[in-house]
Motif scaffolding. Structure first.
Motif, PDB file in Angstrom:
ATOM      1  N   UNK A   1       0.726  -0.979   0.177  1.00  0.00           N
ATOM      2  CA  UNK A   1      -0.138  -0.249   0.223  1.00  0.00           C
ATOM      3  C   UNK A   1       1.223   0.939  -0.286  1.00  0.00           C
ATOM      4  N   UNK A   2       1.006   2.100  -1.197  1.00  0.00           N
ATOM      5  CA  UNK A   2       1.538   3.171  -1.584  1.00  0.00           C
ATOM      6  C   UNK A   2       1.201   4.572  -1.138  1.00  0.00           C
ATOM      7  N   UNK A   3       1.553   5.057  -0.950  1.00  0.00           N
ATOM      8  CA  UNK A   3       1.229   6.731  -0.225  1.00  0.00           C
ATOM      9  C   UNK A   3       2.174   8.049  -0.730  1.00  0.00           C
ATOM     10  N   UNK A   4       1.949   8.442  -1.376  1.00  0.00           N
ATOM     11  CA  UNK A   4       2.184   9.555  -1.798  1.00  0.00           C
ATOM     12  C   UNK A   4       1.403  10.444  -3.246  1.00  0.00           C
ATOM     13  N   UNK A   5       1.394  11.576  -4.343  1.00  0.00           N
ATOM     14  CA  UNK A   5       1.361  11.567  -5.024  1.00  0.00           C
ATOM     15  C   UNK A   5       1.387  11.435  -6.520  1.00  0.00           C
ATOM     16  N   UNK A   6      -0.174  11.266  -6.986  1.00  0.00           N
ATOM     17  CA  UNK A   6      -0.185  11.378  -8.430  1.00  0.00           C
ATOM     18  C   UNK A   6       1.090  11.854  -9.654  1.00  0.00           C
ATOM     19  N   UNK A   7       1.458  11.167 -10.159  1.00  0.00           N
ATOM     20  CA  UNK A   7       2.295  11.943 -11.130  1.00  0.00           C
ATOM     21  C   UNK A   7       1.205  12.697 -11.598  1.00  0.00           C
ATOM     22  N   UNK A   8       0.464  12.371 -12.234  1.00  0.00           N
ATOM     23  CA  UNK A   8      -0.740  13.190 -13.171  1.00  0.00           C
ATOM     24  C   UNK A   8      -0.425  14.576 -11.830  1.00  0.00           C
ATOM     25  N   UNK A   9      -0.437  14.974 -11.136  1.00  0.00           N
ATOM     26  CA  UNK A   9      -0.800  16.046 -10.945  1.00  0.00           C
ATOM     27  C   UNK A   9       0.222  17.003 -10.511  1.00  0.00           C
ATOM     28  N   UNK A  10       1.613  16.099  -9.862  1.00  0.00           N
ATOM     29  CA  UNK A  10       3.002  16.832 -10.869  1.00  0.00           C
ATOM     30  C   UNK A  10       3.094  17.581 -11.871  1.00  0.00           C
ATOM     31  N   UNK A  11       2.981  16.865 -13.133  1.00  0.00           N
ATOM     32  CA  UNK A  11       2.902  17.078 -13.862  1.00  0.00           C
ATOM     33  C   UNK A  11       1.662  18.133 -14.207  1.00  0.00           C
ATOM     34  N   UNK A  12       0.265  18.267 -14.290  1.00  0.00           N
ATOM     35  CA  UNK A  12      -0.572  19.030 -14.644  1.00  0.00           C
ATOM     36  C   UNK A  12       0.576  20.381 -13.862  1.00  0.00           C
ATOM     37  N   UNK A  13       0.655  20.453 -12.586  1.00  0.00           N
ATOM     38  CA  UNK A  13       1.326  21.667 -12.493  1.00  0.00           C
ATOM     39  C   UNK A  13       2.203  22.395 -12.989  1.00  0.00           C
ATOM     40  N   UNK A  14       3.572  21.053 -13.602  1.00  0.00           N
ATOM     41  CA  UNK A  14       4.515  21.655 -14.209  1.00  0.00           C
ATOM     42  C   UNK A  14       4.158  22.041 -16.376  1.00  0.00           C
ATOM     43  N   UNK A  15       2.506  21.948 -16.570  1.00  0.00           N
ATOM     44  CA  UNK A  15       2.469  22.328 -17.651  1.00  0.00           C
ATOM     45  C   UNK A  15       2.892  21.450 -18.835  1.00  0.00           C
ATOM     46  N   UNK A  16       2.232  20.553 -19.182  1.00  0.00           N
ATOM     47  CA  UNK A  16       2.969  19.376 -20.101  1.00  0.00           C
ATOM     48  C   UNK A  16       2.829  20.318 -21.397  1.00  0.00           C
ATOM     49  N   UNK A  17       3.484  20.183 -22.185  1.00  0.00           N
ATOM     50  CA  UNK A  17       4.035  20.949 -23.788  1.00  0.00           C
ATOM     51  C   UNK A  17       2.981  19.279 -24.746  1.00  0.00           C
TER      52      UNK A  17
ATOM     53  N   UNK B   1      11.136   4.854 -19.451  1.00  0.00           N
ATOM     54  CA  UNK B   1       9.715   5.760 -19.466  1.00  0.00           C
ATOM     55  C   UNK B   1       8.815   4.913 -19.346  1.00  0.00           C
ATOM     56  N   UNK B   2       7.373   5.956 -19.501  1.00  0.00           N
ATOM     57  CA  UNK B   2       6.591   5.161 -19.975  1.00  0.00           C
ATOM     58  C   UNK B   2       5.872   6.019 -20.530  1.00  0.00           C
ATOM     59  N   UNK B   3       4.672   5.478 -21.407  1.00  0.00           N
ATOM     60  CA  UNK B   3       3.793   6.955 -22.156  1.00  0.00           C
ATOM     61  C   UNK B   3       2.613   7.616 -21.123  1.00  0.00           C
ATOM     62  N   UNK B   4       3.363   9.009 -21.964  1.00  0.00           N
ATOM     63  CA  UNK B   4       2.847  10.005 -21.402  1.00  0.00           C
ATOM     64  C   UNK B   4       1.067   9.806 -20.883  1.00  0.00           C
ATOM     65  N   UNK B   5       0.651   8.905 -22.114  1.00  0.00           N
ATOM     66  CA  UNK B   5      -1.061   8.582 -21.718  1.00  0.00           C
ATOM     67  C   UNK B   5      -1.117   7.081 -20.566  1.00  0.00           C
ATOM     68  N   UNK B   6      -0.046   6.539 -20.281  1.00  0.00           N
ATOM     69  CA  UNK B   6      -0.135   5.513 -19.371  1.00  0.00           C
ATOM     70  C   UNK B   6      -0.447   6.204 -18.107  1.00  0.00           C
ATOM     71  N   UNK B   7       1.042   7.476 -18.017  1.00  0.00           N
ATOM     72  CA  UNK B   7       1.034   7.906 -16.370  1.00  0.00           C
ATOM     73  C   UNK B   7      -0.064   8.623 -16.251  1.00  0.00           C
ATOM     74  N   UNK B   8      -0.998   8.904 -17.231  1.00  0.00           N
ATOM     75  CA  UNK B   8      -1.815   9.962 -17.057  1.00  0.00           C
ATOM     76  C   UNK B   8      -2.658   8.532 -16.432  1.00  0.00           C
ATOM     77  N   UNK B   9      -3.651   7.845 -17.143  1.00  0.00           N
ATOM     78  CA  UNK B   9      -4.688   6.940 -17.254  1.00  0.00           C
ATOM     79  C   UNK B   9      -4.269   6.112 -15.758  1.00  0.00           C
ATOM     80  N   UNK B  10      -2.903   5.662 -15.917  1.00  0.00           N
ATOM     81  CA  UNK B  10      -2.345   4.043 -14.420  1.00  0.00           C
ATOM     82  C   UNK B  10      -2.468   4.479 -13.341  1.00  0.00           C
TER      83      UNK B  10
ATOM     84  N   UNK C   1       2.175   7.026  -9.435  1.00  0.00           N
ATOM     85  CA  UNK C   1       2.548   7.724  -8.104  1.00  0.00           C
ATOM     86  C   UNK C   1       3.978   7.978  -7.589  1.00  0.00           C
ATOM     87  N   UNK C   2       3.678   8.719  -7.379  1.00  0.00           N
ATOM     88  CA  UNK C   2       5.489   8.929  -7.059  1.00  0.00           C
ATOM     89  C   UNK C   2       4.882   8.859  -5.319  1.00  0.00           C
ATOM     90  N   UNK C   3       6.007   7.578  -4.952  1.00  0.00           N
ATOM     91  CA  UNK C   3       5.797   6.901  -3.216  1.00  0.00           C
ATOM     92  C   UNK C   3       6.963   7.547  -2.345  1.00  0.00           C
TER      93      UNK C   3
END
Ligand code: MTE
Length: 362
Positions: free
Chosen positions: A117-133, A159-168, A171-173
């Motif tokens: 059971x991992x605790x952390x921050x969703x990668x997509x939240x961090x990417x959204x804040x950084x503003x992805x090109x 690496x992983x595809x960006x789409x996978x990072x968003x929908x899967x 987690x940055x744990x």
């Protein structure tokens, strides 16, 4: 208890770098794996990281590069807790080794898989804040560890595809089973990518880079590729080969073990199964006569994306003994290959052939 607080029955394949797995029957005792049983896969020494000065760098195709502290990550984003299974691409390699030698690789049995059971921050939240090109298609990761290959420090990344990072729900744990990550498992921060080979869940995470192409890092563009059975180290063209990503559907029999002598009467067979990507394990079939006849196993844990399931079945073993076989099916109706020789590859990755255990009957 062993070094790194691991269980006394933990099988240590290498001490430097440290690599080990628990007996699969112990793994099968709880959906969430206790830390002392969780498998370990390292390619280099465990780095010592100072949490106070630690920074995660976010760069590449983003609006503005960022450098985040642990406090930024903990307090600047919603906190998420999620149960996810990690499985090494080399899990179940021992069965491939029985077909032909695979020199220089860890001979993993069926314990290179564990769930936390991992605790952390969703990668997509961090990417959204950084503003992805909009030109970004992949997220590349690098760890802080030093890994030497062919006389060079290549580090560890992928690496992983960006789409996978968003929908899967990658987690940055920073937590594992309710406690801060231990150094062995990635302190202070690691990635956890549900449904992907364990190699993409980069530990001791140093950077995230948004880019148009997959990572050219050694462990993405060279290692962790699957070649056809007729290719070997002498004939390989590393540019070819299937770049691994999503896990394939697999199952293992955790009890009984191969070679066991079992009593007369119904025999309880137990195991786990795991699906890849956003697929779930839908069904597990079990046979006690080498696959001539089958029955459907009971799933004893919920079907969830990115999480293994446990299954059990009561079978009759023919007098004289028999071969117990298990095969799982996922939600895309993928199932496991019968003949391991069809998927044998010289690096020994992604063995998902039918699980087979031979037993003698009293
Ligand atoms: N991350 C870094 N930085 N270095 C590594 O050697 N090994 C990878 C992955 N992340 C690795 C890494 C592999 S191959 C696997 S299977 C998982 O970590 C294992 O995670 P664990 O040791 O926490 O079980």
């Amino acid at each position: 208890m062993q070094p790194h607080g691991k269980h006394s029955d933990y099988v240590v394949w290498q001490t430097e770098p440290y690599n080990g797995e628990p007996p699969a029957a112990l793994l099968r005792q709880s959906l969430v794996t206790p830390l002392d049983l969780f498998y370990t896969r390292n390619h280099g020494p465990v780095p010592e990281v100072d949490a106070a000065t630690y920074r995660l760098s976010i760069d590449g195709l983003v609006r503005a590069s960022r450098s985040l502290s642990l406090t930024d990550l903990r307090e600047g984003f919603p906190r998420v807790t999620q149960t996810t299974t990690l499985q090494c691409a080399g899990n179940r390699r021992t069965d491939l080794l029985a077909v032909a030698p695979i020199p220089g690789e860890v001979p993993w049995q069926d314990g290179a898989i564990s769930t936390a059971t991992w605790g952390g921050t969703l990668l997509r939240d961090v990417l959204a804040e950084a503003g992805v090109d909009p030109a970004a298609r992949h997220v590349a990761f690098m760890g802080l560890d030093h890994v030497e290959r062919h006389g060079h420090d290549v580090g560890f990344g992928g690496s992983i595809p960006l789409a996978a990072a968003l929908h899967l729900d990658a987690l940055l744990a920073f937590e594992m089973n309710g406690a801060p990550l231990t150094p062995l498992h990635g302190f202070p921060l690691r990635l956890v990518v549900p449904g992907y080979i364990g190699a993409r869940s980069v530990k001791w995470l140093a950077s995230l880079t948004l880019q148009p192409e997959p990572s050219t890092q050694y462990f993405q563009s060279h290692a962790y590729k699957v070649f056809p059975p007729h290719i070997g180290p002498q004939t390989v063209d590393w540019e070819q080969g299937l770049m691994l990503g999503e896990l394939s559907i697999t199952a293992a029999i955790t009890t009984p073990r191969d070679g066991a002598t079992v009593p007369v009467g119904p025999l309880r067979v137990e195991g786990y199964a795991m699906a890849g990507g956003s697929r779930t394990v839908e069904r597990v079939d079990v046979s006690s006569d080498g696959g001539a006849t089958w029955q459907v196993a009971r799933l004893t844990t919920p079907r969830q994306v990115g999480v293994w399931v446990f299954w059990e079945a009561d079978v009759d073993v023919p007098p004289g003994g028999g071969e117990i076989v298990a095969r799982a099916w996922d939600s895309a109706a993928n199932t496991q290959p019968e003949d391991i020789r069809a998927i044998w590859n010289f690096k020994g990755y992604m063995n998902n052939a039918w699980a087979r255990v031979n037993v003698h009957r009293l």
